[in-house]
Scaffold this active site. Sequence first.
Site, PDB file in Angstrom:
ATOM      1  N   CYS A 190       0.816  -1.201   0.000  1.00 12.91           N
ATOM      2  CA  CYS A 190       0.000   0.000   0.000  1.00 12.91           C
ATOM      3  C   CYS A 190       0.857   1.262   0.000  1.00 12.91           C
ATOM      4  O   CYS A 190       1.710   1.433  -0.858  1.00 12.91           O
ATOM      5  CB  CYS A 190      -0.955  -0.056   1.198  1.00 12.91           C
ATOM      6  SG  CYS A 190      -2.419   0.969   1.043  1.00 12.91           S
ATOM      7  N   HIS A 191       0.673   2.147   0.978  1.00  9.71           N
ATOM      8  CA  HIS A 191       1.390   3.417   1.027  1.00  9.71           C
ATOM      9  C   HIS A 191       2.832   3.288   1.513  1.00  9.71           C
ATOM     10  O   HIS A 191       3.551   4.284   1.558  1.00  9.71           O
ATOM     11  CB  HIS A 191       0.606   4.413   1.885  1.00  9.71           C
ATOM     12  CG  HIS A 191      -0.627   4.914   1.205  1.00  9.71           C
ATOM     13  ND1 HIS A 191      -1.772   4.148   1.106  1.00  9.71           N
ATOM     14  CD2 HIS A 191      -0.894   6.079   0.578  1.00  9.71           C
ATOM     15  CE1 HIS A 191      -2.688   4.828   0.457  1.00  9.71           C
ATOM     16  NE2 HIS A 191      -2.191   5.999   0.116  1.00  9.71           N
ATOM     17  N   ALA A 192       3.281   2.095   1.838  1.00  4.72           N
ATOM     18  CA  ALA A 192       4.692   1.892   2.198  1.00  4.72           C
ATOM     19  C   ALA A 192       5.615   2.243   1.038  1.00  4.72           C
ATOM     20  O   ALA A 192       6.801   2.488   1.236  1.00  4.72           O
ATOM     21  CB  ALA A 192       4.932   0.458   2.643  1.00  4.72           C
TER      22      ALA A 192
END
Length: 193
Positions: A119-121
Site C-alpha cells: 500500500c502506502h509503504a
Amino acid sequence: MSNKTVLMIVGDYVEDYEAMVPKQILETLGVAVHTACPDKKAGETVATAIHDFEGEQTYSEKRGHNFAVNTDWQSVKEADYDGLVIPGGRSPEYLRLDERVLEIVRDFAKHEKPLAATCHAAYVLTAANVVREKKCQAYPTLRPELELAGAVWVEPSEGLDSVHVDGHLVTAPAWPANANWMREFARLLGIAL
C-alpha cells in the site's frame, strides 16, 4: 517452524490490517516479529487506522486499535534481522522523513534481504531510493511516485489481492493481498509452505 526474525516498522496510523494480520501470519509460521517505531520503546503503542473500500472514489478511514511496539527503536540493528516488513496506512507519509528509517530500508536493499512493502509503504521505498528499475505494486494512487523514482509499475492483475516479487522485494497494493503478500515474503525468507 522457522528460526527467522523480522523487523516491522510502524508508526501512528499504520493501517491496522497491514500490521496486525501480517504479524500474526508470520508468528504462525514461527517467525519472531520485532515491531519498532521511531522514538518509541517496547511496551508503548501506536494508533492504527482502518482503511476500507466502501464504494466511494477512494478508501474510507476509521480509527483502529492500539498496536503494540515490542522493540526499542534505539536498539534496532539491521544485522539482527532476516527480513523487513513495512505496512501501509498513514504512517509512511511521515516515516519517509526519518533518516534512520531510510538507512534501515537502504541496508536491507543493499544486502538483498527480503523486504515486504504494501500500500502506502511505497512512500518509504521511494524516499529511500531503492526502487529504481524494480517492478513494484502499491496502492494505485502511488503509481506516479513509484514511476518518478524509476520503478516499473506492475498493474495489479488480481485487483487489490495482487502481489509482485522482484528479487528480494515483495510488494502489494493493499490489505486484501495480505495472504498472498505474506506467502511470498515467507518464501523469500526460505520458509517452506
